[in-house]
Design a protein around this motif. Structure first.
Motif, short mmCIF file in Angstrom:
data_model
loop_
_atom_site.label_atom_id
_atom_site.label_comp_id
_atom_site.label_asym_id
_atom_site.label_seq_id
_atom_site.Cartn_x
_atom_site.Cartn_y
_atom_site.Cartn_z
N VAL A 109 0.92 -1.06 -0.03
CA VAL A 109 0.10 -0.02 -0.18
C VAL A 109 1.05 1.35 0.01
CG1 VAL A 109 -1.58 1.35 1.42
CG2 VAL A 109 -1.89 -1.14 1.13
N ASP A 110 2.09 1.19 0.80
CA ASP A 110 2.73 2.50 0.99
C ASP A 110 3.43 2.73 -0.52
OD1 ASP A 110 2.50 2.71 3.59
OD2 ASP A 110 4.04 1.50 4.29
N LYS A 111 3.42 1.83 -1.31
CA LYS A 111 4.14 1.91 -2.74
C LYS A 111 3.12 2.37 -3.81
CE LYS A 111 7.81 -1.40 -1.94
NZ LYS A 111 8.41 -2.71 -2.39
N ILE A 112 1.87 2.56 -3.27
CA ILE A 112 0.80 3.20 -4.48
C ILE A 112 1.28 4.76 -4.88
CG2 ILE A 112 -1.52 3.90 -4.64
CD1 ILE A 112 -2.31 1.91 -2.60
N LYS A 113 1.24 4.77 -6.18
CA LYS A 113 1.56 6.08 -6.70
C LYS A 113 0.89 7.38 -6.13
CE LYS A 113 2.36 8.51 -10.96
NZ LYS A 113 1.96 8.80 -12.63
N ARG A 114 1.56 8.09 -5.81
CA ARG A 114 0.88 9.49 -4.95
C ARG A 114 0.36 10.73 -5.97
NH1 ARG A 114 2.48 6.26 -1.40
NH2 ARG A 114 2.72 6.76 0.57
N GLY A 115 -0.76 11.10 -5.60
CA GLY A 115 -1.13 12.00 -6.56
C GLY A 115 -0.43 13.48 -6.42
N GLU A 116 -0.50 14.37 -7.68
CA GLU A 116 0.33 15.30 -7.89
C GLU A 116 -0.63 16.75 -7.52
OE1 GLU A 116 -0.05 13.54 -10.88
OE2 GLU A 116 1.42 12.07 -10.18
N GLY A 117 -2.12 16.38 -7.74
CA GLY A 117 -2.95 17.53 -7.92
C GLY A 117 -3.35 18.15 -6.54
N GLY A 118 -4.05 19.07 -6.49
CA GLY A 118 -4.27 19.73 -5.25
C GLY A 118 -5.12 18.76 -4.14
N ASN A 119 -6.01 18.17 -4.88
CA ASN A 119 -6.84 17.09 -4.17
C ASN A 119 -6.11 15.47 -4.34
OD1 ASN A 119 -9.15 16.69 -2.55
ND2 ASN A 119 -10.56 16.11 -4.44
N GLY A 120 -5.10 15.37 -4.67
CA GLY A 120 -4.61 14.13 -4.63
C GLY A 120 -4.82 13.52 -5.98
N GLU A 121 -5.11 13.99 -7.03
CA GLU A 121 -5.54 13.52 -8.19
C GLU A 121 -4.31 12.84 -8.76
OE1 GLU A 121 -5.76 16.75 -7.89
OE2 GLU A 121 -7.92 17.42 -7.76
N VAL A 122 -4.46 11.59 -9.43
CA VAL A 122 -3.14 11.01 -9.98
C VAL A 122 -3.32 10.64 -11.48
CG1 VAL A 122 -1.79 8.73 -9.57
CG2 VAL A 122 -3.46 9.57 -7.75
N SER A 123 -2.23 11.02 -12.06
CA SER A 123 -2.22 10.77 -13.35
C SER A 123 -1.32 9.46 -13.54
CB SER A 123 -1.35 12.10 -14.19
OG SER A 123 -0.02 12.12 -13.68
N ASP A 124 -1.99 8.70 -14.63
CA ASP A 124 -1.48 7.31 -14.83
C ASP A 124 -1.18 6.65 -13.51
OD1 ASP A 124 -0.49 5.21 -16.29
OD2 ASP A 124 1.56 5.78 -16.20
N PRO A 125 -2.66 6.42 -13.07
CA PRO A 125 -2.76 5.80 -11.56
C PRO A 125 -2.33 4.30 -11.54
CG PRO A 125 -4.76 6.29 -12.32
CD PRO A 125 -3.85 6.86 -13.36
N ASP A 126 -2.11 3.93 -10.25
CA ASP A 126 -1.79 2.64 -9.98
C ASP A 126 -3.32 2.02 -10.05
OD1 ASP A 126 0.98 2.45 -9.92
OD2 ASP A 126 0.91 2.59 -7.65
N ARG A 127 -3.54 0.71 -9.81
CA ARG A 127 -4.92 0.03 -9.79
C ARG A 127 -4.77 -1.26 -8.83
NH1 ARG A 127 -5.06 -1.85 -16.00
NH2 ARG A 127 -3.59 -0.17 -16.37
N MET A 128 -6.01 -1.40 -8.91
CA MET A 128 -6.40 -2.76 -7.95
C MET A 128 -6.41 -3.91 -9.23
SD MET A 128 -8.97 -2.15 -5.07
CE MET A 128 -10.34 -1.53 -6.16
N ILE A 129 -5.50 -4.52 -9.20
CA ILE A 129 -5.36 -5.72 -10.39
C ILE A 129 -6.32 -6.67 -10.32
CG2 ILE A 129 -4.04 -7.29 -11.41
CD1 ILE A 129 -1.47 -5.74 -10.39
N LYS A 130 -6.51 -7.35 -9.00
CA LYS A 130 -7.50 -8.07 -8.90
C LYS A 130 -8.06 -8.04 -7.56
CE LYS A 130 -9.55 -12.30 -9.76
NZ LYS A 130 -10.86 -12.14 -9.95
N VAL A 131 -9.20 -8.12 -7.14
CA VAL A 131 -9.81 -8.31 -5.80
C VAL A 131 -10.73 -9.24 -5.82
CG1 VAL A 131 -11.34 -6.77 -4.22
CG2 VAL A 131 -9.99 -5.59 -5.85
N SER A 132 -10.25 -9.97 -4.42
CA SER A 132 -11.12 -11.34 -4.45
C SER A 132 -11.65 -11.36 -2.80
CB SER A 132 -10.41 -12.59 -4.52
OG SER A 132 -9.14 -12.48 -4.21
N VAL A 133 -12.76 -12.03 -2.72
CA VAL A 133 -12.93 -12.28 -1.21
C VAL A 133 -12.14 -13.61 -0.80
CG1 VAL A 133 -14.92 -12.79 0.34
CG2 VAL A 133 -15.31 -11.20 -1.60
N GLY A 134 -11.57 -13.65 0.47
CA GLY A 134 -10.87 -14.56 1.08
C GLY A 134 -9.50 -14.10 1.10
N LYS A 135 -8.45 -15.14 1.59
CA LYS A 135 -7.11 -14.82 1.95
C LYS A 135 -6.52 -15.67 0.69
CE LYS A 135 -7.34 -14.88 6.74
NZ LYS A 135 -6.85 -15.45 7.92
N LYS A 136 -6.05 -14.83 -0.30
CA LYS A 136 -5.73 -15.54 -1.60
C LYS A 136 -4.00 -15.45 -1.63
CE LYS A 136 -10.01 -15.92 -3.04
NZ LYS A 136 -10.69 -17.03 -2.57
#
Length: 189
Positions: free
Chosen positions: A162-189
């Protein structure tokens, strides 16, 4: 005969414990990020409606490839806009953060659970009863949010990713070319 009863009781206890662990596994969410998996313990006792909605969206795959559209250093990383944030299907950088899902908005489920590093909270508009699909992960403690936003979980593994997620540059934290959640699943995968 007594040995048989002891063995049967042991196997019953193991089977029961296995079933309990499988059920409790449903109260975890795994988010695959570019750097590794993040495991979140969901808190259905604290926010049952919000947790149920997050699990439903994750099960349907609606969180997959959704951008971290707003990321503020020392504060939080926000994601979950399934309407405008899907980076592989209809991504709109200008609208990301303004959408939700096809599910209804939810009434606030405020609690005494504090906003600390790793806490997951539901994003909303000025209306406390407007949370839908978007959520944020705290980089640091944020006591000023306590009792104002719904807490749905906490990171239990992978906070270093989480600490490595790309930070925003804009005044409200807007991110250009943002990181993404690649896959989200229920459970410990």
């Amino acid at each position: 005969m007594k040995l048989f009863q002891i063995a049967a009781a042991f196997f019953l206890a193991v089977a029961t414990a296995g079933a309990a662990n499988a059920a409790s596994d449903d109260n975890y969410l795994t988010i695959q990020l570019k750097d590794g998996p993040v495991v979140i313990e969901l808190l259905p006792d604290v926010a049952p409606k919000h947790v149920a909605q997050i699990k439903e969206l994750a099960t349907k795959g609606e969180y997959d490839n959704v951008a971290f559209h707003r990321v503020i250093e020392g504060f939080m990383a926000q994601t979950g806009d399934v309407q405008y944030g899907d980076m592989e299907n209809g991504f709109d950088a200008r609208a990301a953060g303004t959408g939700g899902s096809s599910l209804p908005d939810l009434p606030a489920e405020f609690s005494n659970v504090p906003f600390e590093r790793g806490t997951i909270g539901m994003a909303r508009s000025q209306d406390p009863n407007s949370a839908n699909s978007q959520f944020f992960i705290m980089f640091a403690d944020g006591g000023f949010l306590n009792g104002q936003y719904t807490v749905v979980g906490k990171v239990v593994a992978g906070m270093e990713y989480v600490d490595k997620i790309k930070r925003g540059e804009g005044g409200n934290g807007e991110v250009s070319d943002p990181d993404r959640m690649i896959k989200v699943s229920v459970g410990k995968k």
